[in-house]
Design a protein around this motif. Structure first.
Motif, PDB file in Angstrom:
ATOM      1  N   LYS A 102       0.832  -1.207   0.000  1.00 15.41           N
ATOM      2  CA  LYS A 102       0.000   0.000   0.000  1.00 15.41           C
ATOM      3  C   LYS A 102       0.867   1.257   0.000  1.00 15.41           C
ATOM      4  O   LYS A 102       0.550   2.246  -0.688  1.00 15.41           O
ATOM      5  CB  LYS A 102      -0.933   0.011   1.207  1.00 15.41           C
ATOM      6  CG  LYS A 102      -1.854   1.234   1.187  1.00 15.41           C
ATOM      7  CD  LYS A 102      -2.848   1.281   2.315  1.00 15.41           C
ATOM      8  CE  LYS A 102      -3.653   2.577   2.212  1.00 15.41           C
ATOM      9  NZ  LYS A 102      -4.622   2.724   3.304  1.00 15.41           N
ATOM     10  N   ALA A 158       1.920   1.816  -3.474  1.00 14.00           N
ATOM     11  CA  ALA A 158       0.816   2.300  -4.310  1.00 14.00           C
ATOM     12  C   ALA A 158       0.549   3.783  -4.060  1.00 14.00           C
ATOM     13  O   ALA A 158       0.309   4.555  -4.993  1.00 14.00           O
ATOM     14  CB  ALA A 158      -0.443   1.480  -4.034  1.00 14.00           C
ATOM     15  N   ASP A 201      -1.423   5.874  -6.963  1.00 14.75           N
ATOM     16  CA  ASP A 201      -2.474   4.998  -7.477  1.00 14.75           C
ATOM     17  C   ASP A 201      -3.811   5.409  -6.855  1.00 14.75           C
ATOM     18  O   ASP A 201      -3.890   5.663  -5.651  1.00 14.75           O
ATOM     19  CB  ASP A 201      -2.164   3.540  -7.122  1.00 14.75           C
ATOM     20  CG  ASP A 201      -3.125   2.588  -7.790  1.00 14.75           C
ATOM     21  OD1 ASP A 201      -4.220   2.356  -7.236  1.00 14.75           O
ATOM     22  OD2 ASP A 201      -2.795   2.064  -8.866  1.00 14.75           O
ATOM     23  N   ARG A 212      -6.610  -1.927  -2.623  1.00 11.22           N
ATOM     24  CA  ARG A 212      -6.545  -3.268  -3.194  1.00 11.22           C
ATOM     25  C   ARG A 212      -5.146  -3.852  -3.060  1.00 11.22           C
ATOM     26  O   ARG A 212      -4.972  -5.079  -3.028  1.00 11.22           O
ATOM     27  CB  ARG A 212      -7.008  -3.266  -4.646  1.00 11.22           C
ATOM     28  CG  ARG A 212      -6.042  -2.669  -5.656  1.00 11.22           C
ATOM     29  CD  ARG A 212      -6.687  -2.688  -7.044  1.00 11.22           C
ATOM     30  NE  ARG A 212      -5.744  -2.422  -8.114  1.00 11.22           N
ATOM     31  CZ  ARG A 212      -5.396  -1.220  -8.530  1.00 11.22           C
ATOM     32  NH1 ARG A 212      -5.900  -0.142  -7.926  1.00 11.22           N
ATOM     33  NH2 ARG A 212      -4.545  -1.067  -9.527  1.00 11.22           N
ATOM     34  N   PHE A 213      -4.138  -2.991  -2.940  1.00 13.09           N
ATOM     35  CA  PHE A 213      -2.781  -3.484  -2.786  1.00 13.09           C
ATOM     36  C   PHE A 213      -2.548  -4.011  -1.369  1.00 13.09           C
ATOM     37  O   PHE A 213      -1.817  -4.973  -1.176  1.00 13.09           O
ATOM     38  CB  PHE A 213      -1.774  -2.395  -3.142  1.00 13.09           C
ATOM     39  CG  PHE A 213      -1.761  -2.058  -4.600  1.00 13.09           C
ATOM     40  CD1 PHE A 213      -1.063  -2.851  -5.501  1.00 13.09           C
ATOM     41  CD2 PHE A 213      -2.471  -0.973  -5.085  1.00 13.09           C
ATOM     42  CE1 PHE A 213      -1.067  -2.560  -6.850  1.00 13.09           C
ATOM     43  CE2 PHE A 213      -2.484  -0.677  -6.428  1.00 13.09           C
ATOM     44  CZ  PHE A 213      -1.784  -1.472  -7.320  1.00 13.09           C
ATOM     45  N   ALA A 249      -4.195  -7.357  -1.572  1.00 17.54           N
ATOM     46  CA  ALA A 249      -3.380  -8.283  -2.362  1.00 17.54           C
ATOM     47  C   ALA A 249      -2.172  -8.756  -1.568  1.00 17.54           C
ATOM     48  O   ALA A 249      -1.814  -9.938  -1.605  1.00 17.54           O
ATOM     49  CB  ALA A 249      -2.929  -7.609  -3.659  1.00 17.54           C
ATOM     50  N   HIS A 260      -1.469 -12.525  -0.594  1.00 18.62           N
ATOM     51  CA  HIS A 260      -0.595 -12.966  -1.690  1.00 18.62           C
ATOM     52  C   HIS A 260      -0.132 -14.408  -1.553  1.00 18.62           C
ATOM     53  O   HIS A 260       0.124 -15.079  -2.552  1.00 18.62           O
ATOM     54  CB  HIS A 260       0.609 -12.026  -1.833  1.00 18.62           C
ATOM     55  CG  HIS A 260       1.690 -12.238  -0.814  1.00 18.62           C
ATOM     56  ND1 HIS A 260       1.544 -11.878   0.513  1.00 18.62           N
ATOM     57  CD2 HIS A 260       2.938 -12.765  -0.915  1.00 18.62           C
ATOM     58  CE1 HIS A 260       2.653 -12.186   1.178  1.00 18.62           C
ATOM     59  NE2 HIS A 260       3.513 -12.731   0.338  1.00 18.62           N
ATOM     60  N   SER A 294      -7.951  -7.270 -11.046  1.00 16.64           N
ATOM     61  CA  SER A 294      -6.626  -6.702 -10.777  1.00 16.64           C
ATOM     62  C   SER A 294      -6.022  -7.305  -9.517  1.00 16.64           C
ATOM     63  O   SER A 294      -4.817  -7.568  -9.459  1.00 16.64           O
ATOM     64  CB  SER A 294      -6.715  -5.183 -10.639  1.00 16.64           C
ATOM     65  OG  SER A 294      -7.525  -4.817  -9.525  1.00 16.64           O
ATOM     66  N   LEU A 295      -6.854  -7.580  -8.518  1.00 14.70           N
ATOM     67  CA  LEU A 295      -6.371  -8.164  -7.270  1.00 14.70           C
ATOM     68  C   LEU A 295      -6.006  -9.632  -7.487  1.00 14.70           C
ATOM     69  O   LEU A 295      -4.971 -10.109  -7.020  1.00 14.70           O
ATOM     70  CB  LEU A 295      -7.453  -8.014  -6.203  1.00 14.70           C
ATOM     71  CG  LEU A 295      -7.019  -8.088  -4.748  1.00 14.70           C
ATOM     72  CD1 LEU A 295      -8.016  -7.339  -3.878  1.00 14.70           C
ATOM     73  CD2 LEU A 295      -6.919  -9.524  -4.277  1.00 14.70           C
ATOM     74  N   ALA A 325      -2.720  -9.749  -9.261  1.00 18.39           N
ATOM     75  CA  ALA A 325      -1.605  -9.357  -8.381  1.00 18.39           C
ATOM     76  C   ALA A 325      -1.127 -10.543  -7.561  1.00 18.39           C
ATOM     77  O   ALA A 325       0.076 -10.733  -7.345  1.00 18.39           O
ATOM     78  CB  ALA A 325      -2.039  -8.210  -7.464  1.00 18.39           C
ATOM     79  N   HIS A 347       2.524 -12.662  -8.767  1.00 20.87           N
ATOM     80  CA  HIS A 347       3.494 -11.898  -7.975  1.00 20.87           C
ATOM     81  C   HIS A 347       4.907 -12.489  -8.009  1.00 20.87           C
ATOM     82  O   HIS A 347       5.862 -11.807  -7.652  1.00 20.87           O
ATOM     83  CB  HIS A 347       3.009 -11.693  -6.532  1.00 20.87           C
ATOM     84  CG  HIS A 347       3.101 -12.890  -5.625  1.00 20.87           C
ATOM     85  ND1 HIS A 347       2.085 -13.806  -5.490  1.00 20.87           N
ATOM     86  CD2 HIS A 347       4.076 -13.311  -4.778  1.00 20.87           C
ATOM     87  CE1 HIS A 347       2.416 -14.729  -4.613  1.00 20.87           C
ATOM     88  NE2 HIS A 347       3.635 -14.456  -4.158  1.00 20.87           N
ATOM     89  N   GLU A 396       0.385  -4.172 -10.990  1.00 22.81           N
ATOM     90  CA  GLU A 396      -0.134  -4.741  -9.742  1.00 22.81           C
ATOM     91  C   GLU A 396       0.746  -5.878  -9.215  1.00 22.81           C
ATOM     92  O   GLU A 396       1.179  -5.842  -8.052  1.00 22.81           O
ATOM     93  CB  GLU A 396      -1.585  -5.210  -9.916  1.00 22.81           C
ATOM     94  CG  GLU A 396      -2.606  -4.097  -9.938  1.00 22.81           C
ATOM     95  CD  GLU A 396      -2.803  -3.496 -11.327  1.00 22.81           C
ATOM     96  OE1 GLU A 396      -2.024  -3.854 -12.250  1.00 22.81           O
ATOM     97  OE2 GLU A 396      -3.724  -2.683 -11.479  1.00 22.81           O
TER      98      GLU A 396
END
Length: 410
Positions: free
Chosen positions: A252, A255, A260, A265-266, A269, A273, A330-331, A334, A338, A349
């Motif tokens: 985050k 981002a 962003d 969403r980061f 993610a 992850h 997008s999530l 990611a 990754h 992402e």
């Protein structure tokens, strides 16, 4: 197992039970061969008695530490970086920062993996079969399903979103704690969205973060209880979530750094992850244990061993799970990409998660099972635009909020 007063403990003895620091931040796992540096930590933690294995309870063992537990924190750190190009400026920057934090990082190691067995590994099901076999992963919490409906409906209102999330008091409490944390205050201040006063209602939280942002965060947090029954022998779940939270924090921050428009969403993610590893630990614990043991014995990255043994890795499994749950694409990407950001159509992402995973694996406590620092993906670092000079400030900010955010997921 014999319990010995600290005054009689000597280097070379092996721990028969885990020891944690008084603040819960660091730990020495079962099986640790005590070195002089460990004795200093235990003295500082004011440990009075230590439980050791019978075979080492007599005269102190000789011959030094075993290969997977070097005698000094610096050796431990360097071993975790040994597979990376030492002359790369990014690797050198991470290593230098890690050495400054050598003792705390060396103290928090992944749980000792099970010994590699002699029996051949049974066939591992396909990712599709693994996901289909678990009814818990199929029947998601009702609040998750309702949030997903809100997120997919362009006509949804703030009041509808708040009403859906509010049906789960535990989820509501976590979200409001997160939004009111100093970490969120900092990132909102950077983006110019910090309001005066506390955020005391979900409606205000939705207005502050945006409908999509808070709904995505709520979806991510709501699935965490699905993995409470992971077999204890596979992974230390406390350390797993500490690593996951760390990646979410750094992702985050990255981002926000590139402006962003939807950094939430980061965080989600990053938090999810490595969720594919949780599925492996839960559904095929013998195979997951074999991969941990093989990685530790060979000194290779766990993700590489997963691909070799299973024909797929945890990132693929995690991405497929998020697709099954119909998370935003997008999530999902990611998480899925990754470890190979360039393999997707939109590399930003997964690149952010890739970089965050390496930074956290090198510099913050916690582990999802990986004993080494993740590999360097130069293209991902270029995509994110992070240089060695940016690392100290990034890590300092993440460390300042790390324990508080971890406590919210305890």
């Amino acid at each position: 197992m014999p319990t010995i007063p600290f005054s009689q403990i000597r280097a070379g003895m092996a721990l028969a039970s885990e020891i944690e620091s008084p603040d819960g931040r660091y730990r020495l796992p079962v099986g640790t061969i005590l070195a002089d540096s460990h004795l200093k930590w235990l003295r500082g933690w004011r440990i009075r008695d230590v439980e050791v294995t019978p075979e080492t309870a007599g005269p102190a063992a000789t011959g030094g530490d075993p290969p997977d537990q070097p005698g000094t924190p610096e050796e431990t750190i360097r071993q975790r970086f040994s597979h990376l190009p030492a002359d790369d400026p990014l690797v050198a920057g991470l290593l230098n920062l890690a050495l400054v934090r050598a003792e705390p990082l060396a103290a928090v190691r992944p749980a000792r993996p099970p010994a590699a067995g002699r029996e051949p590994l049974p066939p591992v099901p396909t990712p599709e079969a693994i996901l289909a076999a678990d009814p818990v992963l199929v029947s998601l919490p009702e609040v998750f399903m309702r949030i997903r409906e809100v997120l997919s409906d362009p006509g949804s209102t703030v009041e509808e979103a708040a009403a859906v999330i509010g049906k789960d008091p535990s989820l509501t409490a976590k979200l409001l704690k997160l939004v009111n944390s100093s970490f969120y205050a900092r990132t909102l201040r950077v983006s110019g969205g910090l309001p005066p006063g506390a955020v005391d209602t979900l409606s205000r939280a939705v207005m502050l973060l945006g409908l999509n942002q808070l709904s995505t965060l709520a979806m991510g947090v709501s699935v965490l209880p699905l993995f409470k029954d992971i077999p204890a022998g596979c992974i230390d779940m406390r350390q797993f979530w500490r690593h996951s939270v760390g990646v979410g924090l750094v992702a985050k921050l990255l981002a926000v750094r590139i402006n962003d428009p939807s950094p939430e969403r980061f965080f989600v993610a990053g938090l999810l992850h490595d969720i594919g590893r949780l599925v492996l630990y839960k559904q095929v614990p013998a195979a997951a244990g074999a991969s941990l043991a093989a990685a530790a014995a060979s000194g290779r990255l766990l993700v590489e061993v997963e691909r070799e043994l299973f024909g797929f890795d945890h990132a693929t499994l995690g991405g497929m799970l998020l697709r099954k749950w119909r998370f935003p694409e997008s999530l999902e990407q990611a998480v899925w990409r990754h470890h190979a950001p360039a393999s997707g159509d939109v590399p930003l992402e997964p690149s952010i998660i890739c970089v965050a995973d390496m930074v956290v694996g090198a510099l913050l406590p916690g582990s999802s099972g990986e004993r080494l620092v993740p590999r360097l993906d130069t293209a991902a670092w270029k995509t994110v635009g992070l240089s060695p000079a940016d690392l100290p400030d990034l890590v300092e900010t993440a460390e300042a909020h790390f324990e508080v955010i971890c406590a919210m997921f305890a």
